[in-house]
Design a protein around this motif. Structure first.
Motif, mmCIF file in Angstrom:
data_model
loop_
_atom_site.group_PDB
_atom_site.id
_atom_site.type_symbol
_atom_site.label_atom_id
_atom_site.label_comp_id
_atom_site.label_asym_id
_atom_site.label_seq_id
_atom_site.Cartn_x
_atom_site.Cartn_y
_atom_site.Cartn_z
ATOM 1 N N ASP A 17 0.028 -5.615 4.650
ATOM 2 C CA ASP A 17 0.882 -6.801 4.699
ATOM 3 C C ASP A 17 0.214 -7.829 5.605
ATOM 4 O O ASP A 17 0.068 -7.586 6.802
ATOM 5 C CB ASP A 17 2.268 -6.433 5.228
ATOM 6 N N SER A 24 13.475 -0.566 2.048
ATOM 7 C CA SER A 24 12.076 -0.445 1.633
ATOM 8 C C SER A 24 11.719 1.009 1.351
ATOM 9 O O SER A 24 10.991 1.309 0.406
ATOM 10 C CB SER A 24 11.153 -0.994 2.715
ATOM 11 N N VAL A 26 6.210 -2.410 2.508
ATOM 12 C CA VAL A 26 6.147 -2.885 3.896
ATOM 13 C C VAL A 26 6.149 -1.760 4.933
ATOM 14 O O VAL A 26 5.589 -1.912 6.012
ATOM 15 C CB VAL A 26 7.276 -3.906 4.177
#
Length: 197
Positions: free
Chosen positions: A147, A94, A101
């Motif tokens: 998120d 990521s 995230v």
């Protein structure tokens, strides 16, 4: 993600949220922040590097939380434990590809940091307590905006305060702040007809 960033760079804020090609399973907060605050967003490699550098905040905050919680433990051991985050292929990937995230993970750790401070406070009836509760509710609310799967974090923080040994005015203040911070998400749910665009 780059297509979504381009939508927010080339359209007005309201048009970008309504844009038919805007796609994702998260709120547009990360795209808004990058489009308006990240000076490196125009170049793909610079953008990825900026997200990569920002991703180093999580292990640092985790280290601070560990030192805060385990005061009698050797700090070198806590440093190595906090660096385990960097061993996670999910986290590294990521960070490398500039995905969203890691922001939720960082705000989750900030929420834990503020919650730890709140729980250790002996005198919970002054201005600094209001500031601390404001920071806690804000960072834990950001978890959902980055998120939705991190909904558990504000729930934990809310329950800890509501069922904790705090004055009624702090419980009411916490509830009020969570309601205020949820307004824009509720607006998006109404606009999109669900929690995703």
């Amino acid at each position: 993600m780059l297509k979504n960033l381009e939508i927010f760079q080339t359209n007005t804020f309201f048009d970008a949220i309504h844009h038919p090609e805007f796609f994702g399973n998260r709120t547009p907060l990360i795209y808004i922040l990058h489009a308006y605050l990240n000076p490196f967003v125009s170049n793909v490699d610079s953008y990825r590097l900026s997200v990569f550098v920002l991703s180093f905040a999580s292990p640092i905050i985790l280290y601070i939380c560990l030192v805060q919680k385990f005061t009698n433990t050797n700090k070198k051991i806590l440093f190595f434990i906090s660096s385990f985050v960097l061993l996670s292929p999910f986290y590294r990937t990521s960070a490398y590809w500039g995905l969203e995230v890691n922001y939720a993970i960082t705000t989750m750790l900030l929420s834990i940091y503020f919650l730890n401070i709140l729980q250790k406070k002996k005198n919970i009836n002054n201005l600094s307590s209001y500031i601390l509760i404001s920071l806690l509710t804000f960072t834990s609310s950001l978890c959902i905006y980055f998120d939705q799967k991190f909904l558990i974090i504000p729930l934990i923080c809310f329950v800890k305060i509501i069922f904790g040994k705090y004055l009624l005015r702090f419980k009411i203040f916490t509830t009020f702040l969570y309601l205020i911070f949820s307004i824009s998400f509720l607006f998006l749910i109404k606009l999109w007809g669900g929690i995703f665009p």
